[in-house]
Scaffold this motif. Structure first.
Motif, PDB file in Angstrom:
ATOM      1  N   TYR A   1       0.871  -1.175   0.000  1.00 37.71           N
ATOM      2  CA  TYR A   1       0.000   0.000   0.000  1.00 37.71           C
ATOM      3  C   TYR A   1       0.908   1.225   0.000  1.00 37.71           C
ATOM      4  O   TYR A   1       1.573   1.494   1.000  1.00 37.71           O
ATOM      5  CB  TYR A   1      -0.904   0.026   1.236  1.00 37.71           C
ATOM      6  N   SER A   2       0.918   1.931  -1.093  1.00 41.77           N
ATOM      7  CA  SER A   2       1.856   3.040  -1.228  1.00 41.77           C
ATOM      8  C   SER A   2       1.128   4.372  -1.287  1.00 41.77           C
ATOM      9  O   SER A   2       0.009   4.460  -1.798  1.00 41.77           O
ATOM     10  CB  SER A   2       2.716   2.879  -2.499  1.00 41.77           C
ATOM     11  N   VAL A   3       1.773   5.408  -0.755  1.00 38.14           N
ATOM     12  CA  VAL A   3       1.348   6.787  -0.954  1.00 38.14           C
ATOM     13  C   VAL A   3       2.335   7.380  -1.951  1.00 38.14           C
ATOM     14  O   VAL A   3       3.499   7.611  -1.637  1.00 38.14           O
ATOM     15  CB  VAL A   3       1.359   7.580   0.370  1.00 38.14           C
ATOM     16  N   TYR A   4       1.886   7.599  -3.178  1.00 37.77           N
ATOM     17  CA  TYR A   4       2.792   8.024  -4.232  1.00 37.77           C
ATOM     18  C   TYR A   4       3.112   9.506  -4.126  1.00 37.77           C
ATOM     19  O   TYR A   4       2.337  10.290  -3.573  1.00 37.77           O
ATOM     20  CB  TYR A   4       2.177   7.717  -5.603  1.00 37.77           C
ATOM     21  N   TRP A   5       4.238   9.893  -4.697  1.00 35.53           N
ATOM     22  CA  TRP A   5       4.711  11.272  -4.555  1.00 35.53           C
ATOM     23  C   TRP A   5       3.774  12.265  -5.215  1.00 35.53           C
ATOM     24  O   TRP A   5       3.699  13.424  -4.802  1.00 35.53           O
ATOM     25  CB  TRP A   5       6.115  11.408  -5.163  1.00 35.53           C
ATOM     26  N   TYR A   6       3.016  11.836  -6.220  1.00 35.37           N
ATOM     27  CA  TYR A   6       2.147  12.756  -6.941  1.00 35.37           C
ATOM     28  C   TYR A   6       0.717  12.770  -6.399  1.00 35.37           C
ATOM     29  O   TYR A   6      -0.115  13.534  -6.883  1.00 35.37           O
ATOM     30  CB  TYR A   6       2.116  12.399  -8.430  1.00 35.37           C
TER      31      TYR A   6
ATOM     32  N   GLY B   1       0.178  12.988  -0.593  1.00 33.63           N
ATOM     33  CA  GLY B   1       1.589  12.655  -0.579  1.00 33.63           C
ATOM     34  C   GLY B   1       2.455  13.818  -1.008  1.00 33.63           C
ATOM     35  O   GLY B   1       3.481  14.113  -0.396  1.00 33.63           O
ATOM     36  N   PHE B   2       2.044  14.506  -2.065  1.00 33.52           N
ATOM     37  CA  PHE B   2       2.815  15.643  -2.568  1.00 33.52           C
ATOM     38  C   PHE B   2       2.906  16.739  -1.520  1.00 33.52           C
ATOM     39  O   PHE B   2       3.968  17.332  -1.322  1.00 33.52           O
ATOM     40  CB  PHE B   2       2.155  16.187  -3.843  1.00 33.52           C
TER      41      PHE B   2
ATOM     42  N   HIS C   1      10.839  15.056 -11.102  1.00 33.06           N
ATOM     43  CA  HIS C   1      10.222  16.378 -11.175  1.00 33.06           C
ATOM     44  C   HIS C   1       9.577  16.800  -9.854  1.00 33.06           C
ATOM     45  O   HIS C   1       9.002  17.885  -9.781  1.00 33.06           O
ATOM     46  CB  HIS C   1       9.154  16.405 -12.272  1.00 33.06           C
ATOM     47  N   PHE C   2       9.676  15.947  -8.834  1.00 31.64           N
ATOM     48  CA  PHE C   2       9.008  16.294  -7.579  1.00 31.64           C
ATOM     49  C   PHE C   2       9.514  17.613  -7.014  1.00 31.64           C
ATOM     50  O   PHE C   2       8.716  18.517  -6.716  1.00 31.64           O
ATOM     51  CB  PHE C   2       9.204  15.190  -6.533  1.00 31.64           C
TER      52      PHE C   2
ATOM     53  N   GLN D   1       7.530  21.033  -6.512  1.00 30.16           N
ATOM     54  CA  GLN D   1       7.314  21.429  -5.117  1.00 30.16           C
ATOM     55  C   GLN D   1       7.843  22.848  -4.858  1.00 30.16           C
ATOM     56  O   GLN D   1       7.157  23.681  -4.256  1.00 30.16           O
ATOM     57  CB  GLN D   1       8.006  20.434  -4.187  1.00 30.16           C
ATOM     58  N   LEU D   2       9.057  23.120  -5.317  1.00 34.74           N
ATOM     59  CA  LEU D   2       9.658  24.427  -5.040  1.00 34.74           C
ATOM     60  C   LEU D   2       9.004  25.540  -5.851  1.00 34.74           C
ATOM     61  O   LEU D   2       8.869  26.671  -5.360  1.00 34.74           O
ATOM     62  CB  LEU D   2      11.167  24.366  -5.329  1.00 34.74           C
TER      63      LEU D   2
END
Length: 320
Positions: free
Chosen positions: A161-166, A170-171, A288-289, A293-294
Motif C-alpha cells: 500500500y503506497s502513498v505516491y509522490w504525486y 503525498g505531494f 520532477h518532484f 514542489q519548489l
C-alpha cells in the motif's frame, strides 16, 4: 519571578489564545505519536513476515492468517500516512480561519482593539503581534510534521500500500508546501478579518478562500509548473505521474484518449495505429518532484507576501 520571552502585545495575544494553541499542539503531537507507532508496527510485521516463508502473491491455506496480519499492518500504516497528509492539507484552512475569526474578526467586532491602539501600540504593531503566534506555530509545527512524514514514508515498509509522490496528500506532505500554504492562510485570514470585521463570517470566508485557492492550484496549476515529458509507446518510468495519453496520427496530429472516445473508438483513427500512428503519454517523472514542489512553494509565498501587504494597506486606511 521569571520574565516571559514574549513581551507586550505579542504576550497578550498568546495568553488570549493559549488554549487553542495548546489544543492544536496536542493534535499535532497525537498525530505524530500515532504515526510513529503505526510505522513501528508495520516495520515489525514486515520483518516477522519475511521469516515465515509465506508470500502475498501465492498464498497457501497455512499462510492465510499470517498474510492477513501482514497486510492489515501495512494497510494501517498506509492509512495513517494518509491521515497525516490530511492534517497537513487541512492545516492552512484551519489556521486561516482561526486568524480571521478569533484573532482579528472578534477584536474588531467587539471593539477591544481600540484599547490597544490607545496604549501606545500602533495598528501595524498590533497586527504583527496578533500574527506572531500563529506564524511561529505554523512554521515550527508544520515543519516538524513534514519531517516526520517524510522520514516515516521513506523508512517505513512500502510496496503493498503506497502513498505516491504525486498524490495530493503525498505531494503536500513531502516538502515545504504545507508551511507555505499555512502562511498564506494566515495572510488571507488577517486580510479577511480586517475587511469583514465579523467573527463567524470572516472564518467562513477565509476557509472558502484558502480551500478554494488550494484546490485551484492543485488541479489547474500544479501539473504545468514544470515542463512535462512525453514518451511514445507503452513504456513509462517507475512512479510516473501520468497527465494525458492518446495517439499521434500518421499526419502528426495528436488525439487524446477522451477525443478518441468522443468520436467513437471503433470508427476513430485512434484504432488504426498500423497506418503509422503511435501512442503517446505526457507525464512527470519522479525526478520532477522537487522542481514542482519548489515552484509551487515560491508562488504561494509570493501570494502570501502580497496579501500581507494588502492587509497592512487596509489597516492603514481604516486607521486614517
Amino acid at each position: 519571578m521569571s520574565t516571559p520571552i514574549l513581551r507586550g502585545p505579542a504576550w497578550v495575544a498568546v495568553r488570549q489564545h493559549r488554549r487553542v494553541l495548546w489544543a492544536g499542539t496536542a493534535l499535532l503531537v497525537l498525530t505524530a505519536v500515532t504515526l510513529l507507532y503505526q510505522r513501528y508496527s508495520a516495520t515489525s510485521a514486515t520483518s516477522d513476515f519475511a521469516g515465515t516463508g509465506c508470500s502475498v502473491q501465492v498464498t497457501t491455506a497455512a499462510c492465510g492468517d499470517t498474510v492477513r496480519g501482514f497486510l492489515d499492518a501495512q494497510y494501517a500504516f498506509h492509512q495513517w500516512l494518509s491521515y497525516t497528509g490530511q492534517v497537513l492539507f487541512a492545516l492552512p484552512v484551519v489556521v486561516g480561519a482561526f486568524v480571521a475569526g478569533p484573532v482579528i474578526g472578534r477584536e474588531l467586532e467587539s471593539g477591544t482593539y481600540k484599547l490597544a491602539w490607545t496604549q501606545s501600540v500602533s495598528p501595524a504593531r498590533w497586527l504583527l503581534a496578533k500574527l506572531a503566534a500563529p506564524v511561529v506555530w505554523t512554521v515550527v509545527g508544520g515543519t516538524a510534521l513534514v519531517i516526520l512524514y517524510r522520514w516515516s514514508r521513506f523508512q517505513g515498509p512500502g510496496g503493498v500500500y503506497s502513498v505516491y509522490w504525486y498524490d495530493r496528500l503525498g505531494f503536500s506532505g513531502l516538502g515545504p508546501l504545507p508551511v507555505a500554504y499555512g502562511l498564506l492562510g494566515i495572510a488571507l485570514g488577517a486580510l479577511t478579518g480586517l475587511l469583514v470585521r465579523r467573527t463567524l463570517l470572516a472564518m467562513s470566508a477565509t476557509a472558502l478562500a484558502v480551500g478554494g485557492g488550494m484546490l485551484a492550484m492543485i488541479t489547474w496549476v500544479r501539473p504545468y509548473l514544470w515542463p512535462m515529458e512525453t514518451v511514445t509507446g507503452n513504456r513509462l518510468p517507475d512512479l510516473a505521474w501520468v497527465l494525458q495519453d492518446g495517439v499521434i496520427l500518421a499526419s502528426g496530429e495528436r488525439m487524446t484518449r477522451e477525443e478518441c472516445f468522443a468520436t467513437g473508438w471503433s470508427s476513430s483513427p485512434c484504432l488504426n495505429l498500423h497506418e503509422g500512428g503511435r501512442r503517446f503519454t505526457d507525464f512527470h517523472p519522479a525526478s520532477h518532484f522537487w522542481p514542482l514542489q519548489l515552484m509551487e512553494t515560491g508562488i504561494v509565498l509570493v501570494l502570501a507576501a502580497a496579501v500581507v501587504f494588502a492587509a497592512f494597506r487596509v489597516l492603514r486606511r481604516s486607521h486614517a
